[in-house]
Design an enzyme around this catalytic site. Structure first.
Site, PDB file in Angstrom:
ATOM      1  N   TYR A 127     -22.431 -11.463   6.169  1.00  0.00           N
ATOM      2  CA  TYR A 127     -21.564 -11.155   5.692  1.00  0.00           C
ATOM      3  C   TYR A 127     -20.572  -9.658   6.713  1.00  0.00           C
ATOM      4  O   TYR A 127     -20.119  -8.853   6.696  1.00  0.00           O
ATOM      5  CB  TYR A 127     -21.573  -9.875   4.103  1.00  0.00           C
ATOM      6  CG  TYR A 127     -22.294 -11.046   3.527  1.00  0.00           C
ATOM      7  CD1 TYR A 127     -20.658 -11.412   2.194  1.00  0.00           C
ATOM      8  CD2 TYR A 127     -23.493 -11.514   3.344  1.00  0.00           C
ATOM      9  CE1 TYR A 127     -21.428 -12.708   1.946  1.00  0.00           C
ATOM     10  CE2 TYR A 127     -24.025 -12.494   2.286  1.00  0.00           C
ATOM     11  CZ  TYR A 127     -22.449 -12.918   1.695  1.00  0.00           C
ATOM     12  OH  TYR A 127     -22.998 -13.856   0.280  1.00  0.00           O
ATOM     13  N   THR A 145     -26.836 -10.188   7.764  1.00  0.00           N
ATOM     14  CA  THR A 145     -25.593  -9.972   8.787  1.00  0.00           C
ATOM     15  C   THR A 145     -24.499 -11.339   8.497  1.00  0.00           C
ATOM     16  O   THR A 145     -23.871 -11.198   9.220  1.00  0.00           O
ATOM     17  CB  THR A 145     -26.716 -11.160   9.687  1.00  0.00           C
ATOM     18  OG1 THR A 145     -27.030 -12.403   9.239  1.00  0.00           O
ATOM     19  CG2 THR A 145     -27.456 -10.323  10.062  1.00  0.00           C
ATOM     20  N   ASP A 191     -15.223 -13.100  -1.021  1.00  0.00           N
ATOM     21  CA  ASP A 191     -16.297 -11.452  -0.959  1.00  0.00           C
ATOM     22  C   ASP A 191     -15.133 -10.480  -0.986  1.00  0.00           C
ATOM     23  O   ASP A 191     -14.128 -10.594  -0.273  1.00  0.00           O
ATOM     24  CB  ASP A 191     -16.983 -12.135   0.082  1.00  0.00           C
ATOM     25  CG  ASP A 191     -18.203 -10.765   0.329  1.00  0.00           C
ATOM     26  OD1 ASP A 191     -18.890 -11.315  -0.114  1.00  0.00           O
ATOM     27  OD2 ASP A 191     -17.566  -9.612   1.249  1.00  0.00           O
ATOM     28  N   GLU A 218     -14.377 -12.330  -5.832  1.00  0.00           N
ATOM     29  CA  GLU A 218     -15.481 -11.207  -6.202  1.00  0.00           C
ATOM     30  C   GLU A 218     -15.003  -9.799  -6.580  1.00  0.00           C
ATOM     31  O   GLU A 218     -14.980  -9.258  -6.380  1.00  0.00           O
ATOM     32  CB  GLU A 218     -16.604 -11.261  -5.143  1.00  0.00           C
ATOM     33  CG  GLU A 218     -17.944 -10.909  -5.421  1.00  0.00           C
ATOM     34  CD  GLU A 218     -18.636  -9.301  -4.496  1.00  0.00           C
ATOM     35  OE1 GLU A 218     -19.354  -8.604  -5.086  1.00  0.00           O
ATOM     36  OE2 GLU A 218     -17.616  -9.029  -4.058  1.00  0.00           O
TER      37      GLU A 218
HETATM   38  C1  AAO Z   1     -25.312  -3.406   5.847  1.00  0.00           C
HETATM   39  C2  AAO Z   1     -26.089  -2.872   5.362  1.00  0.00           C
HETATM   40  C3  AAO Z   1     -25.214  -1.000   5.463  1.00  0.00           C
HETATM   41  C4  AAO Z   1     -24.306  -1.065   6.680  1.00  0.00           C
HETATM   42  C5  AAO Z   1     -23.701  -1.970   6.877  1.00  0.00           C
HETATM   43  C6  AAO Z   1     -22.525  -2.142   8.288  1.00  0.00           C
HETATM   44  O1  AAO Z   1     -26.784  -2.679   4.720  1.00  0.00           O
HETATM   45  O2  AAO Z   1     -26.456  -0.473   5.262  1.00  0.00           O
HETATM   46  O3  AAO Z   1     -23.635  -0.007   6.367  1.00  0.00           O
HETATM   47  O4  AAO Z   1     -24.112  -3.771   7.156  1.00  0.00           O
HETATM   48  O5  AAO Z   1     -22.805  -2.360   9.159  1.00  0.00           O
HETATM   49  C7  AAO Z   1     -24.030  -7.588   1.983  1.00  0.00           C
HETATM   50  C8  AAO Z   1     -24.617  -6.159   1.842  1.00  0.00           C
HETATM   51  C9  AAO Z   1     -23.902  -5.264   2.454  1.00  0.00           C
HETATM   52  C10 AAO Z   1     -23.859  -4.989   3.697  1.00  0.00           C
HETATM   53  C11 AAO Z   1     -22.960  -5.909   4.059  1.00  0.00           C
HETATM   54  C12 AAO Z   1     -23.080  -6.288   5.858  1.00  0.00           C
HETATM   55  O6  AAO Z   1     -24.941  -5.786   0.297  1.00  0.00           O
HETATM   56  O7  AAO Z   1     -25.186  -3.910   2.518  1.00  0.00           O
HETATM   57  O8  AAO Z   1     -24.265  -3.891   4.482  1.00  0.00           O
HETATM   58  O9  AAO Z   1     -23.484  -7.340   3.255  1.00  0.00           O
HETATM   59  O10 AAO Z   1     -23.852  -6.926   6.369  1.00  0.00           O
HETATM   60  C13 AAO Z   1     -18.996  -3.569  -3.401  1.00  0.00           C
HETATM   61  C14 AAO Z   1     -17.908  -4.094  -4.127  1.00  0.00           C
HETATM   62  C15 AAO Z   1     -18.626  -5.340  -3.621  1.00  0.00           C
HETATM   63  C16 AAO Z   1     -19.858  -5.844  -2.590  1.00  0.00           C
HETATM   64  C17 AAO Z   1     -20.859  -4.894  -2.983  1.00  0.00           C
HETATM   65  C18 AAO Z   1     -22.084  -5.348  -2.029  1.00  0.00           C
HETATM   66  O11 AAO Z   1     -16.959  -4.215  -4.678  1.00  0.00           O
HETATM   67  O12 AAO Z   1     -17.860  -6.885  -2.968  1.00  0.00           O
HETATM   68  O13 AAO Z   1     -20.073  -3.441  -2.920  1.00  0.00           O
HETATM   69  N1  AAO Z   1     -20.385  -7.230  -2.581  1.00  0.00           N
HETATM   70  C19 AAO Z   1     -19.705  -8.531  -1.340  1.00  0.00           C
HETATM   71  C20 AAO Z   1     -21.298  -8.829  -1.033  1.00  0.00           C
HETATM   72  C21 AAO Z   1     -22.324  -8.331  -0.293  1.00  0.00           C
HETATM   73  C22 AAO Z   1     -21.737  -7.902   0.979  1.00  0.00           C
HETATM   74  C23 AAO Z   1     -20.103  -7.838   1.517  1.00  0.00           C
HETATM   75  C24 AAO Z   1     -19.418  -7.493   0.020  1.00  0.00           C
HETATM   76  C25 AAO Z   1     -19.311  -7.200   2.178  1.00  0.00           C
HETATM   77  O14 AAO Z   1     -22.217 -10.030  -2.595  1.00  0.00           O
HETATM   78  O15 AAO Z   1     -23.653  -9.343  -0.123  1.00  0.00           O
HETATM   79  O16 AAO Z   1     -22.576  -6.673   1.332  1.00  0.00           O
HETATM   80  O17 AAO Z   1     -19.405  -8.385   2.511  1.00  0.00           O
HETATM   81  C26 AAO Z   1     -20.024  -0.703  -8.158  1.00  0.00           C
HETATM   82  C27 AAO Z   1     -18.999  -1.118  -7.961  1.00  0.00           C
HETATM   83  C28 AAO Z   1     -18.823  -2.582  -7.000  1.00  0.00           C
HETATM   84  C29 AAO Z   1     -19.626  -2.271  -6.078  1.00  0.00           C
HETATM   85  C30 AAO Z   1     -20.827  -1.922  -5.630  1.00  0.00           C
HETATM   86  C31 AAO Z   1     -22.271  -1.368  -5.051  1.00  0.00           C
HETATM   87  O18 AAO Z   1     -20.998  -1.941  -8.811  1.00  0.00           O
HETATM   88  O19 AAO Z   1     -18.210  -1.064  -8.714  1.00  0.00           O
HETATM   89  O20 AAO Z   1     -17.203  -2.697  -6.118  1.00  0.00           O
HETATM   90  O21 AAO Z   1     -19.156  -3.358  -5.428  1.00  0.00           O
HETATM   91  O22 AAO Z   1     -20.986  -0.385  -6.569  1.00  0.00           O
HETATM   92  O23 AAO Z   1     -21.832  -0.899  -4.241  1.00  0.00           O
HETATM   93  C32 AAO Z   1     -22.993  -1.803 -12.340  1.00  0.00           C
HETATM   94  C33 AAO Z   1     -21.500  -1.109 -12.605  1.00  0.00           C
HETATM   95  C34 AAO Z   1     -21.361  -1.101 -11.051  1.00  0.00           C
HETATM   96  C35 AAO Z   1     -21.676  -1.107 -10.309  1.00  0.00           C
HETATM   97  C36 AAO Z   1     -23.144  -1.778 -10.079  1.00  0.00           C
HETATM   98  C37 AAO Z   1     -23.598  -1.519  -8.725  1.00  0.00           C
HETATM   99  O24 AAO Z   1     -22.587  -3.202 -13.169  1.00  0.00           O
HETATM  100  O25 AAO Z   1     -20.845  -1.362 -13.442  1.00  0.00           O
HETATM  101  O26 AAO Z   1     -19.544  -0.756 -11.179  1.00  0.00           O
HETATM  102  O27 AAO Z   1     -23.819  -0.892 -11.157  1.00  0.00           O
HETATM  103  O28 AAO Z   1     -24.410  -0.728  -8.508  1.00  0.00           O
END
Ligand code: AAO
Length: 452
Positions: free
Chosen positions: A58, A56, A186, A212
């Protein structure tokens, strides 16, 4: 980028994930300052949506400093008390987007509706021909998709807009004026780098800013794009180094970790063993792995690459589970059910001042000298700056050896052993060597700042 930041990135900082402001303030005074940590990353301090899940935080509703961690007054008190003892505050700045969904109210009672907030109206967000909607991020090979669509349903601010840039700069400069010295941006990957500079350039040059940006194979947006403007997270450090700790016989390969492994330049890299996302995702090692995780931390702190951030967690079994209700303190740290407090593990904490001594001895050029590794590749030793020496033993058995330390002869304390215990003396001989036994899955570390 030519200006030195006010936080010394040769030091060590810690992410006190979900700690309250008052607990962070106490920890700065009681533990972080004495052990030599120079910064704390705190959870997003601004008003967020309600709900018990950790994430929450974020979903911003306003930039008012009321959050699960405390009130604006408690925030200021934390900044003042930490700064006074030499521990700077780094804020996790969630400025790529605002809260998802049709509307509701934030933890301070502010109401919002779909893509409308007190600070922003619908035109401040990327949108389709219909102001109410936007595309979803689905294609990481397409820069425009990544940077102009909504990440997991979160309304994406139009970072090209000068109003948006100025509003974000207002939030960050307000924090700077309160004494905050650093910012984790972020979801930086989801903002175009030069557009981000529209607000970063409005901050004092001394502010530490890191974005990030997760490097992904074949993705359009790369960490390198951000390096002209800020430091960047290097997620590959843990992905590449941890396998050499998990498998036996591979510590010997770690003498070259850095740019030659394809990592970004050391001066721009923020590194960590795991973070709040990866410990719930694909981190190779977390606190749940115990000794191997500890060993990965010890190598991170003793070696030369990047600005290390120690992850300090709470115990969790469910992905969404929010923080413990108990405060974080000496009684609830490491009790198995509240706060893990990895930053207090004796070896990790002991290496923070060790690293300071090492860097001070190096006059600007970090290097691991006198590198030695055992025939089985499980035990390595090296010195830094003629002031600090370490042996890391990943073997399943204790290992005795004689090593060159690069240190003056004398009696030193092994800083891997708890600081609350009596000094465990390690003697450097007249020729600079040491004869020492290193226990299985631990280390021996000595430096000129901790004499017996
Ligand atoms: C929540 C709910 C969702 C709902 C949303 C809206 O969970 O279901 O849709 O609310 O209601 C955090 C949580 C989220 C949460 C969000 C908001 O993690 O679950 O959603 O708060 O409350 C990408 C981004 C990166 C991000 C990451 C989580 O690029 O910036 O996703 N991190 C930050 C924070 C994080 C936060 C947010 C951003 C949003 O640190 O805590 O979310 O503020 C690949 C891509 C990445 C991508 C990942 C995950 O990564 O390259 O860019 O990150 O996938 O989708 C290997 C690969 C690498 C891959 C990685 C992970 O290392 O080399 O490419 O595996 O699979």
């Amino acid at each position: 980028a030519a200006v030195a930041t006010s936080i010394d990135t040769t030091g060590v900082f810690v992410h006190l994930f979900e700690w309250s402001h008052s607990d962070v303030a106490d920890e700065c005074e009681n533990f972080l300052a004495p052990m030599g940590y120079n910064g704390v990353q705190v959870s997003p301090p601004n008003e967020h949506i309600t709900g018990s899940e950790w994430w929450t935080r974020y979903q911003p509703v306003t930039y008012n400093l009321t959050s699960r961690s405390g009130s604006p007054g408690e925030f200021q008190d934390m900044v003042d008390r930490c700064t006074a003892v030499g521990v700077d505050i780094v804020v996790d700045a969630v400025v790529n987007h605002m809260a998802a969904g049709g509307g509701g109210s934030g933890v301070a009672g502010t109401s919002y509706s779909n893509r409308q907030f007190p600070d922003y109206d619908q035109t401040d967000f990327h949108h389709t021909s219909d102001l109410d909607t936007n595309c979803a991020v689905t294609d990481y090979t397409n820069q425009q998709d990544v940077q102009e669509c909504d990440l997991v349903g979160l309304p994406d601010l139009d970072t090209s807009s000068s109003k948006v840039q100025d509003t974000i700069a207002g939030y960050l400069n307000g924090l700077w004026d309160m004494g905050v010295k650093g910012f984790r941006i972020d979801a930086a990957k989801h903002q175009e780098a030069s557009q981000m500079n529209g607000y970063i350039s409005q901050l004092p040059d001394e502010a530490l800013v890191f974005g990030e940006v997760i490097e992904g194979g074949n993705e359009a947006v790369k960490p390198e794009m951000y390096e002209p403007y800020m430091m960047v997270t290097e997620f590959d450090w843990a992905q590449d180094v941890a396998p050499n700790v998990i498998s036996e016989g591979k510590l010997q390969y770690l003498s070259t970790v850095g740019e030659s492994w394809g990592l970004i330049p050391s001066e721009t890299a923020v590194i960590f063993t795991d973070n709040h996302d990866t410990q719930r995702g694909n981190a190779p090692l977390t606190y749940k792995d115990g000794e191997e995780y500890n060993m990965l931390n010890l190598f991170m702190l003793a070696s030369t690459y990047g600005y290390p951030k120690v992850m300090s967690s709470y115990y969790f079994t469910d992905h969404d589970q929010g923080p413990p209700s108990a405060g974080a303190n000496e009684d609830t740290c490491g009790n198995g059910s509240d706060w893990v407090c990895e930053h207090r593990w004796p070896g990790i904490a002991g290496l923070v001042n060790w690293r300071k001594t090492a860097v001070a001895g190096e006059s600007g050029k970090p290097s691991m000298d006198n590198w030695a590794s055992s025939d089985d590749g499980n035990t390595v030793a090296f010195s830094r700056g003629g002031a600090a020496f370490v042996v890391l033993n990943r073997a399943g058995n204790d290992v005795s050896g004689t090593y060159k330390t690069g240190l003056p002869a004398g009696d030193y304390c092994n800083v891997i052993v708890g600081s609350d215990k009596d000094c465990e003396t390690v003697t450097v001989n007249g020729d600079g060597t040491v004869d020492v036994t290193t226990q299985s899955m631990t280390a021996v570390a000595i430096h000129t700042g901790a004499l017996a």
